[in-house]
Design a protein around this motif. Structure first.
Motif, PDB file in Angstrom:
ATOM      1  N   SER A  33      56.275  43.373  38.791  1.00 47.92           N
ATOM      2  CA  SER A  33      55.406  44.452  39.253  1.00 47.92           C
ATOM      3  C   SER A  33      53.944  44.189  38.932  1.00 47.92           C
ATOM      4  O   SER A  33      53.136  45.118  38.939  1.00 47.92           O
ATOM      5  CB  SER A  33      55.841  45.747  38.567  1.00 47.92           C
ATOM      6  OG  SER A  33      55.701  45.592  37.161  1.00 47.92           O
ATOM      7  N   CYS A  34      53.585  42.945  38.629  1.00 45.39           N
ATOM      8  CA  CYS A  34      52.192  42.645  38.264  1.00 45.39           C
ATOM      9  C   CYS A  34      51.239  43.202  39.324  1.00 45.39           C
ATOM     10  O   CYS A  34      51.407  42.959  40.517  1.00 45.39           O
ATOM     11  CB  CYS A  34      51.977  41.141  38.131  1.00 45.39           C
ATOM     12  SG  CYS A  34      50.241  40.720  37.829  1.00 45.39           S
ATOM     13  N   ALA A  35      50.230  43.956  38.864  1.00 48.03           N
ATOM     14  CA  ALA A  35      49.317  44.622  39.799  1.00 48.03           C
ATOM     15  C   ALA A  35      48.187  43.701  40.265  1.00 48.03           C
ATOM     16  O   ALA A  35      47.449  44.039  41.180  1.00 48.03           O
ATOM     17  CB  ALA A  35      48.740  45.872  39.136  1.00 48.03           C
ATOM     18  N   LEU A  53      55.155  35.017  38.694  1.00 48.91           N
ATOM     19  CA  LEU A  53      54.444  36.213  38.250  1.00 48.91           C
ATOM     20  C   LEU A  53      54.750  36.499  36.787  1.00 48.91           C
ATOM     21  O   LEU A  53      55.839  36.194  36.304  1.00 48.91           O
ATOM     22  CB  LEU A  53      54.883  37.424  39.087  1.00 48.91           C
ATOM     23  CG  LEU A  53      54.650  37.329  40.593  1.00 48.91           C
ATOM     24  CD1 LEU A  53      55.237  38.544  41.288  1.00 48.91           C
ATOM     25  CD2 LEU A  53      53.179  37.182  40.917  1.00 48.91           C
ATOM     26  N   CYS A  54      53.767  37.108  36.083  1.00 50.38           N
ATOM     27  CA  CYS A  54      53.992  37.471  34.680  1.00 50.38           C
ATOM     28  C   CYS A  54      55.082  38.535  34.601  1.00 50.38           C
ATOM     29  O   CYS A  54      55.841  38.591  33.663  1.00 50.38           O
ATOM     30  CB  CYS A  54      52.699  37.938  34.036  1.00 50.38           C
ATOM     31  SG  CYS A  54      51.987  39.409  34.789  1.00 50.38           S
ATOM     32  N   LYS A  55      55.133  39.400  35.609  1.00 48.26           N
ATOM     33  CA  LYS A  55      56.226  40.363  35.769  1.00 48.26           C
ATOM     34  C   LYS A  55      56.286  40.734  37.238  1.00 48.26           C
ATOM     35  O   LYS A  55      55.263  40.657  37.944  1.00 48.26           O
ATOM     36  CB  LYS A  55      56.015  41.598  34.880  1.00 48.26           C
ATOM     37  CG  LYS A  55      54.710  42.315  35.131  1.00 48.26           C
ATOM     38  CD  LYS A  55      54.532  43.506  34.211  1.00 48.26           C
ATOM     39  CE  LYS A  55      53.217  44.211  34.531  1.00 48.26           C
ATOM     40  NZ  LYS A  55      52.464  44.641  33.400  1.00 48.26           N
ATOM     41  N   LEU A 104      44.183  44.723  36.868  1.00 49.87           N
ATOM     42  CA  LEU A 104      44.649  46.074  37.221  1.00 49.87           C
ATOM     43  C   LEU A 104      45.858  46.499  36.396  1.00 49.87           C
ATOM     44  O   LEU A 104      46.192  47.679  36.352  1.00 49.87           O
ATOM     45  CB  LEU A 104      44.964  46.147  38.716  1.00 49.87           C
ATOM     46  CG  LEU A 104      43.749  45.941  39.630  1.00 49.87           C
ATOM     47  CD1 LEU A 104      44.170  45.971  41.090  1.00 49.87           C
ATOM     48  CD2 LEU A 104      42.662  46.983  39.370  1.00 49.87           C
ATOM     49  N   ASN A 105      46.501  45.554  35.706  1.00 47.62           N
ATOM     50  CA  ASN A 105      47.588  45.938  34.793  1.00 47.62           C
ATOM     51  C   ASN A 105      47.013  46.728  33.629  1.00 47.62           C
ATOM     52  O   ASN A 105      47.658  47.601  33.073  1.00 47.62           O
ATOM     53  CB  ASN A 105      48.306  44.702  34.254  1.00 47.62           C
ATOM     54  CG  ASN A 105      48.972  43.916  35.359  1.00 47.62           C
ATOM     55  OD1 ASN A 105      49.804  44.431  36.082  1.00 47.62           O
ATOM     56  ND2 ASN A 105      48.569  42.665  35.507  1.00 47.62           N
ATOM     57  N   GLU A 106      45.771  46.365  33.229  1.00 46.59           N
ATOM     58  CA  GLU A 106      45.120  47.052  32.108  1.00 46.59           C
ATOM     59  C   GLU A 106      44.258  48.205  32.594  1.00 46.59           C
ATOM     60  O   GLU A 106      44.204  49.248  31.969  1.00 46.59           O
ATOM     61  CB  GLU A 106      44.259  46.049  31.323  1.00 46.59           C
ATOM     62  CG  GLU A 106      45.108  45.156  30.437  1.00 46.59           C
ATOM     63  CD  GLU A 106      44.419  43.869  30.044  1.00 46.59           C
ATOM     64  OE1 GLU A 106      43.171  43.803  30.136  1.00 46.59           O
ATOM     65  OE2 GLU A 106      45.140  42.934  29.658  1.00 46.59           O
ATOM     66  N   GLN A 134      50.296  29.846  35.297  1.00 51.67           N
ATOM     67  CA  GLN A 134      49.430  30.972  35.615  1.00 51.67           C
ATOM     68  C   GLN A 134      50.130  31.966  36.543  1.00 51.67           C
ATOM     69  O   GLN A 134      50.696  31.568  37.556  1.00 51.67           O
ATOM     70  CB  GLN A 134      48.218  30.392  36.320  1.00 51.67           C
ATOM     71  CG  GLN A 134      47.005  31.241  36.307  1.00 51.67           C
ATOM     72  CD  GLN A 134      45.839  30.492  36.947  1.00 51.67           C
ATOM     73  OE1 GLN A 134      45.913  30.055  38.095  1.00 51.67           O
ATOM     74  NE2 GLN A 134      44.770  30.353  36.211  1.00 51.67           N
ATOM     75  N   CYS A 135      50.035  33.250  36.189  1.00 51.59           N
ATOM     76  CA  CYS A 135      50.545  34.282  37.095  1.00 51.59           C
ATOM     77  C   CYS A 135      49.744  34.215  38.390  1.00 51.59           C
ATOM     78  O   CYS A 135      48.515  34.163  38.366  1.00 51.59           O
ATOM     79  CB  CYS A 135      50.397  35.661  36.458  1.00 51.59           C
ATOM     80  SG  CYS A 135      50.764  37.016  37.591  1.00 51.59           S
ATOM     81  N   MET A 136      50.423  34.222  39.523  1.00 50.65           N
ATOM     82  CA  MET A 136      49.723  34.067  40.803  1.00 50.65           C
ATOM     83  C   MET A 136      48.899  35.301  41.175  1.00 50.65           C
ATOM     84  O   MET A 136      48.076  35.246  42.076  1.00 50.65           O
ATOM     85  CB  MET A 136      50.723  33.762  41.909  1.00 50.65           C
ATOM     86  CG  MET A 136      51.254  32.345  41.833  1.00 50.65           C
ATOM     87  SD  MET A 136      52.409  32.010  43.167  1.00 50.65           S
ATOM     88  CE  MET A 136      52.926  30.343  42.725  1.00 50.65           C
ATOM     89  N   ARG A 137      49.129  36.419  40.497  1.00 48.65           N
ATOM     90  CA  ARG A 137      48.342  37.621  40.814  1.00 48.65           C
ATOM     91  C   ARG A 137      47.232  37.881  39.809  1.00 48.65           C
ATOM     92  O   ARG A 137      46.099  38.119  40.190  1.00 48.65           O
ATOM     93  CB  ARG A 137      49.259  38.837  40.895  1.00 48.65           C
ATOM     94  CG  ARG A 137      50.069  38.865  42.169  1.00 48.65           C
ATOM     95  CD  ARG A 137      50.755  40.193  42.354  1.00 48.65           C
ATOM     96  NE  ARG A 137      51.855  40.058  43.302  1.00 48.65           N
ATOM     97  CZ  ARG A 137      53.025  40.666  43.189  1.00 48.65           C
ATOM     98  NH1 ARG A 137      53.252  41.469  42.174  1.00 48.65           N
ATOM     99  NH2 ARG A 137      53.958  40.479  44.086  1.00 48.65           N
ATOM    100  N   CYS A 138      47.568  37.858  38.513  1.00 50.81           N
ATOM    101  CA  CYS A 138      46.556  38.263  37.534  1.00 50.81           C
ATOM    102  C   CYS A 138      45.988  37.061  36.762  1.00 50.81           C
ATOM    103  O   CYS A 138      45.079  37.233  35.945  1.00 50.81           O
ATOM    104  CB  CYS A 138      47.124  39.283  36.559  1.00 50.81           C
ATOM    105  SG  CYS A 138      48.286  38.593  35.378  1.00 50.81           S
ATOM    106  N   LEU A 139      46.501  35.873  37.012  1.00 51.36           N
ATOM    107  CA  LEU A 139      46.007  34.626  36.423  1.00 51.36           C
ATOM    108  C   LEU A 139      46.256  34.492  34.922  1.00 51.36           C
ATOM    109  O   LEU A 139      45.790  33.547  34.303  1.00 51.36           O
ATOM    110  CB  LEU A 139      44.512  34.399  36.723  1.00 51.36           C
ATOM    111  CG  LEU A 139      44.074  34.618  38.172  1.00 51.36           C
ATOM    112  CD1 LEU A 139      42.599  34.303  38.342  1.00 51.36           C
ATOM    113  CD2 LEU A 139      44.899  33.775  39.145  1.00 51.36           C
TER     114      LEU A 139
HETATM  115 ZN   LIG Z   1      50.381  38.902  36.397  1.00 51.49          ZN
END
Ligand SMILES: [Zn+2]
Ligand SMILES: [Zn+2]
Length: 172
Positions: free
Chosen positions: A134-136, A130-132, A146-148, A73-78
């Motif tokens: 710069s993951c928002a 993180l998925c990337k 927030l990426n979308e 899981q991305c730690m920011r956007c899950l």
């Molecule tokens: Zn992410």
């Protein structure tokens, strides 16, 4: 096909002093726990390159290189994240050479490849999965991704509850 090895017999290479060899193997790396989340290491059998050199005197100089992905899981956007991690590690094991030259992964002529690969991977892995880069992340108010949603995503500031009370009073 390369052999999957948790342990590798260095003596089996029958290297003479000063000789080296490069071997391709694959190894399973145990999942890692980061920030309370479990991350699988992919692929299931990670192809690794092991370089073994027999040192003058006795012992071995070892080098391990591979690339694997931390998947979870991305730690920011899950959402799903699988950042790739490049690993490059060295070990020296020289019996009688003191603590610094006594690799914890070599016992006699046996290399604990699985333990070494896992520790080296854990050291090289990012602290935050993180998925990337710069993951928002998620909106702290409505949990929108927030990426979308984009940078325009905005909420009106909450009104002060004391004012809300006052406006209720006026209505009565
Ligand atoms: Zn992410
Ligand atoms: Zn929101």
């Amino acid at each position: 096909m390369t052999a999957t090895a948790d342990e590798f017999d260095l003596g089996g290479l029958r290297l003479s002093v000063g000789e080296g060899r490069r071997i391709r193997l694959s190894v399973r790396i145990e999942p890692l726990v980061l920030g309370g989340e479990r991350y699988e290491i992919e692929p299931e059998r990670v192809p690794v390159q092991l370089e073994v050199s027999r040192m003058t005197g006795s012992g071995y100089a070892l080098r391990l290189g591979f690339t694997a992905a931390l998947t979870g899981q991305c730690m920011r956007c899950l959402k799903q994240a699988s950042p790739e991690v490049e690993v490059e590690a060295r070990e020296v094991d020289r019996p009688g050479g003191g603590e610094e030259l006594d690799s914890p992964y070599v016992d006699g002529e046996t290399l604990d490849l699985a333990a070494w690969a896992r520790d080296a991977f854990a050291l090289a892995a990012p602290v935050k999965a993180l998925c990337k880069e710069s993951c928002a992340g998620l909106c702290p108010i409505c949990a929108a991704d927030l990426n979308e949603a984009g940078p325009e995503h905005y909420h009106e500031p909450e009104r002060d509850p004391r004012w809300a009370k006052l406006s209720e009073l006026k209505l009565e």
